[in-house]
Motif scaffolding. Sequence first.
Motif, mmCIF file in Angstrom:
data_model
loop_
_atom_site.group_PDB
_atom_site.id
_atom_site.type_symbol
_atom_site.label_atom_id
_atom_site.label_comp_id
_atom_site.label_asym_id
_atom_site.label_seq_id
_atom_site.Cartn_x
_atom_site.Cartn_y
_atom_site.Cartn_z
ATOM 1 N N PRO A 157 0.840 -1.202 0.000
ATOM 2 C CA PRO A 157 0.000 0.000 0.000
ATOM 3 C C PRO A 157 0.875 1.252 0.000
ATOM 4 O O PRO A 157 1.926 1.282 0.654
ATOM 5 N N LEU A 158 0.447 2.269 -0.718
ATOM 6 C CA LEU A 158 1.269 3.463 -0.912
ATOM 7 C C LEU A 158 0.679 4.686 -0.221
ATOM 8 O O LEU A 158 -0.544 4.856 -0.164
ATOM 9 N N ASP A 159 1.542 5.547 0.251
ATOM 10 C CA ASP A 159 1.128 6.833 0.820
ATOM 11 C C ASP A 159 1.030 7.833 -0.335
ATOM 12 O O ASP A 159 1.841 8.745 -0.475
ATOM 13 N N ASN A 160 0.014 7.637 -1.154
ATOM 14 C CA ASN A 160 -0.132 8.395 -2.392
ATOM 15 C C ASN A 160 -1.612 8.507 -2.747
ATOM 16 O O ASN A 160 -2.382 7.583 -2.519
ATOM 17 N N CYS A 161 -2.014 9.626 -3.311
ATOM 18 C CA CYS A 161 -3.409 9.805 -3.712
ATOM 19 C C CYS A 161 -3.533 10.201 -5.186
ATOM 20 O O CYS A 161 -4.636 10.483 -5.651
ATOM 21 N N ASP A 162 -2.433 10.210 -5.902
ATOM 22 C CA ASP A 162 -2.420 10.669 -7.291
ATOM 23 C C ASP A 162 -1.867 9.570 -8.195
ATOM 24 O O ASP A 162 -0.684 9.227 -8.102
ATOM 25 N N TYR A 163 -2.721 9.020 -9.065
ATOM 26 C CA TYR A 163 -2.250 7.921 -9.907
ATOM 27 C C TYR A 163 -1.139 8.343 -10.865
ATOM 28 O O TYR A 163 -0.359 7.508 -11.332
ATOM 29 N N GLU A 164 -1.035 9.627 -11.141
ATOM 30 C CA GLU A 164 0.035 10.091 -12.022
ATOM 31 C C GLU A 164 1.407 10.012 -11.337
ATOM 32 O O GLU A 164 2.444 10.100 -12.000
ATOM 33 N N GLU A 165 1.404 9.859 -10.013
ATOM 34 C CA GLU A 165 2.658 9.718 -9.268
ATOM 35 C C GLU A 165 3.022 8.247 -9.039
ATOM 36 O O GLU A 165 4.041 7.948 -8.412
ATOM 37 N N HIS A 166 2.214 7.345 -9.544
ATOM 38 C CA HIS A 166 2.375 5.916 -9.249
ATOM 39 C C HIS A 166 3.756 5.389 -9.629
ATOM 40 O O HIS A 166 4.378 4.644 -8.861
ATOM 41 N N TYR A 167 4.236 5.771 -10.806
ATOM 42 C CA TYR A 167 5.522 5.245 -11.267
ATOM 43 C C TYR A 167 6.662 5.665 -10.345
ATOM 44 O O TYR A 167 7.622 4.910 -10.171
ATOM 45 N N ASP A 202 1.653 -21.130 1.760
ATOM 46 C CA ASP A 202 2.540 -20.336 2.599
ATOM 47 C C ASP A 202 2.366 -18.832 2.394
ATOM 48 O O ASP A 202 3.234 -18.045 2.797
ATOM 49 N N ALA A 203 1.269 -18.422 1.770
ATOM 50 C CA ALA A 203 1.011 -16.988 1.584
ATOM 51 C C ALA A 203 1.002 -16.302 2.946
ATOM 52 O O ALA A 203 0.548 -16.869 3.952
ATOM 53 N N TRP A 204 1.504 -15.068 2.978
ATOM 54 C CA TRP A 204 1.689 -14.348 4.250
ATOM 55 C C TRP A 204 1.058 -12.968 4.177
ATOM 56 O O TRP A 204 1.118 -12.295 3.146
ATOM 57 N N MET A 205 0.422 -12.559 5.271
ATOM 58 C CA MET A 205 -0.236 -11.258 5.330
ATOM 59 C C MET A 205 0.196 -10.514 6.588
ATOM 60 O O MET A 205 0.253 -11.092 7.684
ATOM 61 N N ASN A 206 0.497 -9.229 6.439
ATOM 62 C CA ASN A 206 0.893 -8.375 7.551
ATOM 63 C C ASN A 206 -0.313 -7.539 7.988
ATOM 64 O O ASN A 206 -0.683 -6.578 7.321
ATOM 65 N N GLU A 207 -0.917 -7.913 9.087
ATOM 66 C CA GLU A 207 -2.129 -7.230 9.554
ATOM 67 C C GLU A 207 -1.830 -5.866 10.174
ATOM 68 O O GLU A 207 -2.758 -5.127 10.503
ATOM 69 N N HIS A 208 -0.580 -5.522 10.343
ATOM 70 C CA HIS A 208 -0.202 -4.226 10.919
ATOM 71 C C HIS A 208 0.619 -3.411 9.915
ATOM 72 O O HIS A 208 1.529 -2.667 10.296
ATOM 73 N N CYS A 209 0.269 -3.541 8.667
ATOM 74 C CA CYS A 209 1.028 -2.912 7.578
ATOM 75 C C CYS A 209 0.862 -1.400 7.577
ATOM 76 O O CYS A 209 -0.228 -0.861 7.799
ATOM 77 N N THR A 210 1.958 -0.704 7.309
ATOM 78 C CA THR A 210 1.925 0.758 7.136
ATOM 79 C C THR A 210 2.070 1.092 5.662
ATOM 80 O O THR A 210 2.347 0.225 4.838
ATOM 81 N N LEU A 211 1.873 2.369 5.331
ATOM 82 C CA LEU A 211 1.952 2.811 3.952
ATOM 83 C C LEU A 211 3.401 3.113 3.548
ATOM 84 O O LEU A 211 4.159 3.677 4.341
ATOM 85 N N PHE A 212 3.752 2.756 2.336
ATOM 86 C CA PHE A 212 5.098 3.046 1.828
ATOM 87 C C PHE A 212 5.177 4.505 1.416
ATOM 88 O O PHE A 212 4.347 5.005 0.669
ATOM 89 N N ARG A 213 6.209 5.183 1.920
ATOM 90 C CA ARG A 213 6.449 6.593 1.579
ATOM 91 C C ARG A 213 7.639 6.708 0.630
ATOM 92 O O ARG A 213 8.551 5.886 0.663
#
Length: 217
Positions: A157-167, A202-213
């Motif tokens: 998950p990304l700390d972003n709200c603009d799809y033009e910044e996705h790349y 063996d799929a793994w999920m992080n229930e305390h995930c933060t946003l990538f900056r």
Amino acid sequence: MGSLKTDSQKCFDSTTAYVSLIPNVLPDTNPRLTDQQKLDDYYVQNISLPTIPLRSFLEKSPKEQNLVRAARAIKDSKKKQLLIHKKLPAIVIPIKVWSRDFSLPYSKLVKEYNALILLEFPCSQDTEKLMTLQKTLPWVWYVTISADGENVLAIVPLDNCDYEEHYKYYDALRQEFCKRGFHILERCGNLLTLMFKTDDPDAWMNEHCTLFRLPGH
């Protein structure tokens, strides 16, 4: 590194994440279908894409588990991909879309930006070391093996709200993993990145995930 800092105010709430579902990337070409059935199939596949909870897509399905196993057993790469594209559902990770017509400009295609990215790592790399690393990164939410068994997948998950910044976020993540000796496929920077239903005990999920900056933010 700045991108590794956590922010308790910006945790990822996966229960609010919804994605566009493509029931089958390649439509059914069964000659027994009537013209109307083919037209209806085209409508479902290309015009009216349902939106579903991301977590529900990741749940196991016995029918699709069997299809994934059958695909992985195929040695011919083209035949393997054909089975996956015809029989397995897929989701668009970064955005919700208005239409399956991916030739449209983003201004007419993007319904909503999900602020998610799917990273794909070829399994030719040290997958055990890679998956161990991913579990230590606070912004990696989900890790699994792709439907064809050829890539390790990670949803971030990304700390972003603009799809033009996705790349920019893709490039920052590419550099983060490159520093650690791992290669991400370039197609991950595309807004139309698809994830097919897969099977991984063996799929793994992080229930305390933060946003990538982005570094420095």
